[in-house]
Design a protein around this motif. Structure first.
Motif, mmCIF file in Angstrom:
data_model
loop_
_atom_site.group_PDB
_atom_site.id
_atom_site.type_symbol
_atom_site.label_atom_id
_atom_site.label_comp_id
_atom_site.label_asym_id
_atom_site.label_seq_id
_atom_site.Cartn_x
_atom_site.Cartn_y
_atom_site.Cartn_z
ATOM 1 N N ASN A 7 0.827 -1.203 0.000
ATOM 2 C CA ASN A 7 0.000 0.000 0.000
ATOM 3 C C ASN A 7 0.862 1.254 0.000
ATOM 4 O OD1 ASN A 7 -2.508 -1.365 0.066
ATOM 5 N ND2 ASN A 7 -2.350 -1.647 2.279
ATOM 6 N N ALA A 8 1.960 1.233 0.743
ATOM 7 C CA ALA A 8 2.860 2.388 0.787
ATOM 8 C C ALA A 8 3.426 2.688 -0.591
ATOM 9 C CB ALA A 8 3.998 2.139 1.786
ATOM 10 N N ALA A 9 3.843 1.656 -1.322
ATOM 11 C CA ALA A 9 4.410 1.857 -2.658
ATOM 12 C C ALA A 9 3.407 2.525 -3.586
ATOM 13 C CB ALA A 9 4.860 0.520 -3.242
ATOM 14 N N VAL A 10 2.144 2.101 -3.508
ATOM 15 C CA VAL A 10 1.114 2.662 -4.381
ATOM 16 C C VAL A 10 0.867 4.128 -4.041
ATOM 17 C CG1 VAL A 10 -1.297 2.507 -5.085
ATOM 18 C CG2 VAL A 10 0.055 0.426 -4.763
ATOM 19 N N LEU A 11 0.731 4.435 -2.751
ATOM 20 C CA LEU A 11 0.486 5.822 -2.359
ATOM 21 C C LEU A 11 1.656 6.720 -2.741
ATOM 22 C CD1 LEU A 11 -1.086 5.163 1.143
ATOM 23 C CD2 LEU A 11 -2.225 6.331 -0.747
ATOM 24 N N LEU A 12 2.864 6.222 -2.559
ATOM 25 C CA LEU A 12 4.051 7.029 -2.805
ATOM 26 C C LEU A 12 4.313 7.264 -4.287
ATOM 27 C CD1 LEU A 12 6.310 5.326 -0.140
ATOM 28 C CD2 LEU A 12 5.758 7.780 -0.170
ATOM 29 N N PHE A 13 4.056 6.261 -5.127
ATOM 30 C CA PHE A 13 4.544 6.333 -6.501
ATOM 31 C C PHE A 13 3.513 6.048 -7.595
ATOM 32 C CE2 PHE A 13 8.423 5.024 -4.012
ATOM 33 C CZ PHE A 13 9.044 6.269 -4.084
ATOM 34 N N HIS A 14 2.276 5.780 -7.247
ATOM 35 C CA HIS A 14 1.264 5.584 -8.290
ATOM 36 C C HIS A 14 0.905 6.948 -8.884
ATOM 37 C CE1 HIS A 14 -2.514 4.425 -10.239
ATOM 38 N NE2 HIS A 14 -2.133 3.174 -10.123
ATOM 39 N N PRO A 15 0.697 7.024 -10.208
ATOM 40 C CA PRO A 15 0.361 8.335 -10.797
ATOM 41 C C PRO A 15 -0.963 8.895 -10.302
ATOM 42 C CG PRO A 15 0.105 6.566 -12.414
ATOM 43 C CD PRO A 15 0.808 5.974 -11.223
ATOM 44 N N ASP A 16 -1.875 8.032 -9.853
ATOM 45 C CA ASP A 16 -3.175 8.488 -9.345
ATOM 46 C C ASP A 16 -3.598 7.613 -8.165
ATOM 47 O OD1 ASP A 16 -5.598 9.701 -8.959
ATOM 48 O OD2 ASP A 16 -6.560 8.820 -10.735
ATOM 49 N N VAL B 95 -7.024 4.413 -6.474
ATOM 50 C CA VAL B 95 -6.907 3.144 -5.753
ATOM 51 C C VAL B 95 -7.442 3.287 -4.330
ATOM 52 C CG1 VAL B 95 -5.315 1.309 -5.065
ATOM 53 C CG2 VAL B 95 -4.846 2.659 -7.123
ATOM 54 N N TYR B 96 -7.090 4.382 -3.685
ATOM 55 C CA TYR B 96 -7.533 4.667 -2.320
ATOM 56 C C TYR B 96 -8.214 6.029 -2.313
ATOM 57 C CZ TYR B 96 -3.853 1.196 -1.635
ATOM 58 O OH TYR B 96 -3.064 0.085 -1.738
ATOM 59 N N PRO B 97 -9.528 6.088 -2.533
ATOM 60 C CA PRO B 97 -10.215 7.387 -2.556
ATOM 61 C C PRO B 97 -9.908 8.204 -1.307
ATOM 62 C CG PRO B 97 -11.691 5.642 -3.266
ATOM 63 C CD PRO B 97 -10.443 4.957 -2.769
#
Length: 484
Positions: free
Chosen positions: A185-194, A198-200
Motif C-alpha cells: 500500500n505504501a508503494a502505491v500511495l508514494l509512486f502511483h500516478p493516481d 486506488v484509495y479514494p
C-alpha cells in the motif's frame, strides 16, 4: 484521591460486570488502574462486599478475558474501603465476549471497522501500509516519480549513489516496498500516478472560505511523495496574503505564518493520514486563520497532549514515513510538532492549536492582528500613485501586479469566464457603473448579469456603491484607493 481520571486511571463507585470491558481496554492499551468505591470526582465512597469482590473480579477476568489482574483492598478510615484493580498491557489482542476495546484518554473505545483492523495489525507487528496493495502491479507505478525520488534522496545524502536502481522493481526492493514481489500500500500511495483512484481520499483539497462559503479551491493529487511541495506553493502563491513593507527600495513580504511551520504541518498530515478513510486532507484558509485536517489514528493510548509533548517516533504509516525521511522531508525522532512550535516562536507568532474532532486531527494557525491583510486594501505607500498610474493607462490588473493586495487577483483572473473578464474590463475603462448600463453596453441579459456581479463581489473584485436605487458597481481597487 487527588488525581482525576486520565489515560491510566478510571474511577467507579460500584462494581458491575460490564466493567470487564474497561479492563479489556486497559489491557489493549498501555495498562492502568480501575478503582472501585471512588466516584468520578475522586472522592472515596466505599465499596460493599469487598471481600467477595476480591475473589469474583479476578475469576471473572480470567474466565472472560483470559488475563489475570491484581486486585487489592485499601482502607480509607475504619469503616470505608475501596478496591484497586491493576491491569498490565498485553502483547496480544484481548477481546471481551468477542469485542475489542482500547483505552483512549479517559474513555473506553469499542473498536470497529478500520480502527479494529489497524489495531489487530499492530498487535501482530504489522501495519496497513506494509500490506500488499490489491490489483496493482509494479508496472502500474510511475517510474518518473521513483527516479525523481532517488535523485532527491541522493542529494540529501540519505541514499548512496550506488543504490540508484535501473528499474522500478529493483528500486522498490531497495526501499522494502514490495511484499512477495508485489507493491505494498505504501508503494502505491508514494509512486502511483493516481493513488486516489486506488484509495479514494489520497488527495489534498485547499479552499479559501468566507465564513461557511467557499470562494475558490484547488485539489492536489498524484504521488503523495510529491504532494507537499505542490501544496506549499499553492498556499503561499494563491491563498495567503503577505503584509508588504519597504526597506528603502526593497520590497519585503511578511506572510502570516512561517513557511517552515506550515510545511511541517502539511507533511505530517500527508505522512500520518489514515488512508483507509475516504476523507481527503482538507486545508481551509480564511482571512484570519488556516486549518489543516486529516483523518488520523493516534498510537495506542495516546492523546493530543502526548502528541504535543516529547515522544518517540511512532508513525501510523512507518513505510511511508521512512520514505519521506529518505527524501529529506521528515526526521525520524518524533520532533515534527516541536519543529512547528519552534518555527512559530522564532517568527514571533503563537503556535497552532491541535485538537481531535471525531477521527480527524485539526491543526489551526491564527493570523496575528498586525499581519492581517484585509481584502480590497493596498499598502499606503502605493495609494497616492494609483490616480497617476490610472491616468497613464494602467489597468486594474497592472495595479494588482504593482502591489494591490486584495485576494490573489492575478491567479483568480485565469479562473474567470469570458463574461466576467468583459465586466471587469468594462469597469476598468468606464469606472463605477449601473448594472443596466453594463447590461446594455455588453449585451448581457440583466438577470444573468446580476448573478455575475454577485459572484465577482463574492471574490472581492467589485463592490456596490451608493444607495439601493442609485447603486453602481466599482472595481474593489477603485473603491478603496479613490480611483473613481
Amino acid at each position: 484521591m487527588s488525581r482525576m481520571e486520565n489515560q491510566d486511571i478510571e474511577y467507579k463507585s460500584v462494581w458491575r460486570d460490564e466493567y470487564l470491558q474497561w479492563i479489556c481496554g486497559f489491557a489493549n492499551a498501555r495498562g492502568g488502574i480501575i478503582y472501585i468505591g471512588i466516584s468520578d470526582n475522586g472522592k472515596v465512597v466505599g465499596v460493599k462486599n469487598a471481600d467477595r469482590l476480591l475473589e469474583d473480579i479476578p475469576n471473572k477476568t480470567v474466565s472472560v478475558l483470559g488475563i489475570v489482574p491484581y486486585v487489592q483492598l485499601h482502607k480509607d478510615g475504619e469503616d470505608t474501603s475501596y478496591l484497586e484493580i491493576g491491569v498490565e498491557p498485553q502483547e496480544f489482542p484481548i477481546s471481551c465476549k468477542g469485542l475489542y476495546y482500547v483505552r483512549s484518554g479517559a474513555t473506553n473505545q469499542l473498536l470497529k471497522g478500520v480502527a479494529l483492523d489497524t489495531f489487530l495489525l499492530r498487535k501482530q507487528g504489522r501495519t496497513w501500509d506494509a500490506a500488499v496493495a490489491p490489483r496493482i502491479a509494479v508496472e502500474d507505478l510511475d517510474r518518473g516519480a521513483i527516479v525523481r525520488f532517488f535523485a532527491k534522496a541522493q542529494r540529501e545524502g540519505r541514499i548512496p549513489a550506488s543504490d540508484a536502481a535501473e528499474d522500478s522493481r529493483a528500486s522498490l526492493e531497495r526501499l522494502h516496498l514490495l511484499l512477495d514481489g508485489r507493491p505494498t500500500n505504501a508503494a502505491v500511495l508514494l509512486f502511483h500516478p493516481d493513488p486516489d483512484a486506488v484509495y479514494p481520499g489520497a488527495i489534498v483539497k485547499i479552499g479559501f472560505f468566507d465564513g461557511p462559503e467557499i470562494l475558490y479551491q484547488d485539489q492536489v493529487a498524484g504521488p503523495i511523495i510529491e504532494q507537499p511541495d505542490r501544496v506549499l506553493d499553492l498556499i503561499y502563491t494563491k491563498y495567503l496574503r503577505a503584509k508588504i513593507s519597504y526597506d528603502g527600495i526593497y520590497r519585503i513580504e511578511h506572510y502570516p505564518f512561517p513557511r517552515a511551520a506550515v510545511r511541517e504541518a502539511v507533511i505530517n498530515a500527508i505522512v500520518h493520514k489514515n488512508y483507509t478513510s475516504t476523507s481527503p486532507i482538507q486545508i481551509r484558509v480564511y482571512d484570519d486563520r488556516l486549518r489543516i485536517g486529516n483523518a488520523c489514528i493516534l498510537p495506542d493510548g495516546w492523546t493530543v497532549d502526548d502528541l504535543l509533548g516529547f515522544h518517540e517516533s511512532e508513525p501510523h504509516n512507518p513505510k511511508i514515513a521512512h520514505t519521506f525521511f529518505l527524501a529529506g522531508l521528515v526526521e525520524s525522532w518524533g520532533r515534527g510538532v516541536q519543529k512547528i512550535f519552534a518555527a512559530c516562536k522564532f517568527d514571533g507568532i503563537e503556535p497552532p492549536v491541535y485538537r481531535m474532532t471525531g477521527g480527524s486531527l485539526q491543526v489551526e494557525f491564527a493570523v496575528p492582528g498586525e499581519r492581517m491583510v484585509k481584502p480590497g486594501t493596498m499598502e499606503p505607500s502605493l495609494q497616492n500613485d494609483v490616480p497617476v498610474m490610472a491616468e497613464n493607462g494602467a489597468t486594474w490588473r497592472d495595479l494588482a501586479r504593482l502591489g494591490a493586495t486584495w485576494r490573489d487577483l492575478v491567479e483568480i483572473w485565469d479562473g474567470l469566464s469570458a463574461r466576467e473578464h468583459s465586466v471587469l474590463d468594462y469597469l476598468a475603462s468606464n469606472g463605477p457603473s449601473r448594472t443596466s448600463d453594463i447590461s446594455t453596453n455588453l449585451g448581457i441579459p440583466l438577470r444573468t448579469l446580476q448573478r455575475t456581479m454577485k459572484r465577482l463581489a463574492g471574490l472581492s473584485l467589485i463592490v456596490p456603491q451608493g444607495k439601493a436605487n442609485e447603486s453602481r458597481y466599482a472595481l474593489m481597487l477603485d473603491s478603496e484607493a479613490g480611483g473613481s
